[in-house]
Structures are given as C-alpha cells and as structure tokens.
Design a protein around this motif. Sequence first.
Motif, PDB file in Angstrom:
ATOM      1  N   ARG A 123       0.857  -1.186   0.000  1.00  0.00           N
ATOM      2  CA  ARG A 123       0.000   0.000   0.000  1.00  0.00           C
ATOM      3  C   ARG A 123       0.891   1.233   0.000  1.00  0.00           C
ATOM      4  O   ARG A 123       1.673   1.456   0.925  1.00  0.00           O
ATOM      5  N   THR A 124       0.774   2.031  -1.049  1.00  0.00           N
ATOM      6  CA  THR A 124       1.620   3.214  -1.190  1.00  0.00           C
ATOM      7  C   THR A 124       0.981   4.454  -0.610  1.00  0.00           C
ATOM      8  O   THR A 124       1.652   5.468  -0.439  1.00  0.00           O
ATOM      9  N   ALA A 125      -0.327   4.406  -0.318  1.00  0.00           N
ATOM     10  CA  ALA A 125      -0.940   5.508   0.410  1.00  0.00           C
ATOM     11  C   ALA A 125      -0.402   5.483   1.834  1.00  0.00           C
ATOM     12  O   ALA A 125      -0.101   4.429   2.389  1.00  0.00           O
ATOM     13  N   ILE A 126      -0.277   6.648   2.465  1.00  0.00           N
ATOM     14  CA  ILE A 126       0.431   6.737   3.726  1.00  0.00           C
ATOM     15  C   ILE A 126      -0.403   6.255   4.901  1.00  0.00           C
ATOM     16  O   ILE A 126       0.092   6.125   6.011  1.00  0.00           O
ATOM     17  N   ASP A 127      -1.675   5.934   4.676  1.00  0.00           N
ATOM     18  CA  ASP A 127      -2.441   5.331   5.769  1.00  0.00           C
ATOM     19  C   ASP A 127      -2.142   3.838   5.873  1.00  0.00           C
ATOM     20  O   ASP A 127      -2.664   3.146   6.745  1.00  0.00           O
ATOM     21  N   GLY A 128      -1.302   3.342   4.974  1.00  0.00           N
ATOM     22  CA  GLY A 128      -0.826   1.965   5.088  1.00  0.00           C
ATOM     23  C   GLY A 128       0.394   1.914   5.995  1.00  0.00           C
ATOM     24  O   GLY A 128       0.845   2.918   6.540  1.00  0.00           O
ATOM     25  N   LYS A 129       0.943   0.718   6.182  1.00  0.00           N
ATOM     26  CA  LYS A 129       2.110   0.559   7.046  1.00  0.00           C
ATOM     27  C   LYS A 129       3.365   1.020   6.310  1.00  0.00           C
ATOM     28  O   LYS A 129       3.595   0.634   5.166  1.00  0.00           O
ATOM     29  N   THR A 130       4.163   1.841   6.982  1.00  0.00           N
ATOM     30  CA  THR A 130       5.343   2.387   6.317  1.00  0.00           C
ATOM     31  C   THR A 130       6.502   1.393   6.268  1.00  0.00           C
ATOM     32  O   THR A 130       7.320   1.459   5.353  1.00  0.00           O
ATOM     33  N   ALA A 131       6.580   0.463   7.237  1.00  0.00           N
ATOM     34  CA  ALA A 131       7.709  -0.478   7.248  1.00  0.00           C
ATOM     35  C   ALA A 131       7.747  -1.341   5.988  1.00  0.00           C
ATOM     36  O   ALA A 131       8.808  -1.465   5.352  1.00  0.00           O
ATOM     37  N   PRO A 132       6.635  -1.968   5.568  1.00  0.00           N
ATOM     38  CA  PRO A 132       6.682  -2.735   4.311  1.00  0.00           C
ATOM     39  C   PRO A 132       7.000  -1.870   3.100  1.00  0.00           C
ATOM     40  O   PRO A 132       7.683  -2.326   2.180  1.00  0.00           O
ATOM     41  N   LEU A 133       6.525  -0.626   3.100  1.00  0.00           N
ATOM     42  CA  LEU A 133       6.807   0.265   1.978  1.00  0.00           C
ATOM     43  C   LEU A 133       8.302   0.538   1.877  1.00  0.00           C
ATOM     44  O   LEU A 133       8.890   0.481   0.786  1.00  0.00           O
ATOM     45  N   ARG A 134       8.938   0.810   2.995  1.00  0.00           N
ATOM     46  CA  ARG A 134      10.369   1.092   2.988  1.00  0.00           C
ATOM     47  C   ARG A 134      11.181  -0.166   2.645  1.00  0.00           C
ATOM     48  O   ARG A 134      12.194  -0.088   1.963  1.00  0.00           O
TER      49      ARG A 134
END
Length: 304
Positions: free
Chosen positions: A94-105
């Motif tokens: 999920r690239t929207a910021i209401d998703g979890k940032t750890a998996p995005l990073r």
Amino acid sequence: MGCVKLFENYLPKRPYHTDDLVSGLKINKKEKAKFARLVQPNGPTHRYWMVFDLDRSNAGMHWDDVGAPAPNLIARNPANGHAHLLYLLQTPIRTAIDGKTAPLRYAAAIEAALRNLLGADRGYSGLICKNPINSHWIVQEWESSPYTLDDLADYIDLTPEKAKEKPVEDYGLGRNCMLFDELRAWAYKAIRQGWPDYNQWLNACLDRAIGYNVNFSTPLDISEVKHTAKSVAKWTHRNFTRGTFDDYVARTHTSEIQAFRGSLNGKSKRLKGIDMLASGATVNQVSQELQVSHRTVYRWVKKQ
C-alpha cells in the motif's frame, strides 16, 4: 490462474494507456484500456507489480545471467529485444500513507537493489509498461507464483534490518517514502501558521507536495502525489489544532521543554513523542530522546 490473467485482474479501474507515446496518454475504463499496447499496471494506492525497464537486446534472459529472480512476466519488443520485467507481489504494497510504512520502505529497498542487479533504467517512471495482454509484444511467463518481499530479498541478501540501514533512494517506491517524510516534516510546523480550515490546508499540502515531487529525477504521477498530500493533510488537521497546541505551549516555555518532558511520568512514551512532534521535533530527535527506534516513532504517527 496464469500471470497474464492476474495482470488483467489487477489493472486499475481507470488506467492510463496508449498505443503510441507520441500521441500521449489517455484514461479509460479498464475494459477498454486493457487492449492498449502500453498500460498502467499499478494504481495510486497499491503496488501489485514491480516493473523494471531493460533497454538491451538480450533483456529477455538477462535476469538469469546476473542471478536475479525469474520474472513472472516479460513483455519484449520484437524489433529490438528491449523488455519490461514484471514481478508479482503476493501481498500488494500500500503506497498511500495510511498503510504501514515499514513494508513500503522494505519494498523500496528491495526494488532499488533489484534495479541495480538487473541494470534496469533508473529513469523509468513505472507509470505505464508494455502490456502483456497485447499481442504486439513477445510475452513469456517464467514464474507462476507471486513473490513475497522476503523471496525477492533472498536474491540480494537484504533483510528488513539491513533495509532500514539503507538510505531511501530517489527511485520507484523510494519516492513515495521521501515525499511523505518531507511533506510531513513541513506540515508539523506549517499548520501552526494561521491554523487554516481543512480545504485551505489540503490545498497548501498539495502545493507543497507538488513542489517536492518536481525535484525527483523522475517525478511520481500526480494521482500518487494527491493521495500523499490528502493523507498528511487529514492527519495533521485532525491532530494539530489551535486548542491542543495552545494547551501544550501554556504548560511549557522554550527553556523548560526538556524539564517538562521529563516530568510527564504519567504519560506513555507514545504520548510524549506525539507532544514532541507537535512542538516541531523531528523523528530523529524523538527517537534519540525517548530511546525508541525510528520505526516506532513512525508507527505512533500512523496510528493517530
């Protein structure tokens, strides 16, 4: 179900598409857009596919030569052999910021490392790709199962812990991380300049986000920028109000802030951290003072 069918299923509802880049991009319903030569594989809020652009005549087998994981799909130009390599993620990011940032990073670090391993084009924006549904391209399915992030990380010796140590790159998913970090740091302080109503604040966040985005070597699509701006604007407007800030300031003076924080024995570290962020402290400052990880501070921000 084959990966080409999954590609079709995961297309955005109204993707960008074109048969010829010279004539520009169009937006249509998926039912029409899916037949175009070039199409948008991922929407603005979820990343199902990691796509890499290889401008080389042997692009179809180059992944094997360098020891990269087998792509789920390769769409290759019959005229010159250049190709897009597509890797399907078992759990979309999920690239929207209401998703979890750890998996995005973590995903951003993996994507950047795979790009380096493959020697893929750094200037490729990822907005559209060669459409494996379209018969113009030579399409091959090499791997039928989707990848987890850990599966991909095995090929580049990258654990979540190592990913946290790597600086975020101005490429692919890394741009989403950088845009959020820069916009959020600005918003924490800027909202106190006049305490605007929500629509004014949203427009201000969007203007600032667009300004940050144009500085990327390959900017994000405007739809992704809007989602990030809306997320930051919504959270800060809900949590940083004149009332809560005035209450905080009334209890503190600049020279007494450190002492006040130490006296908040009844508050959890999370609430102390939120107070510090509201007063303009950075994530790094909160992390150092409260002896918690950056990841923990980001989680506090996300849960508000």
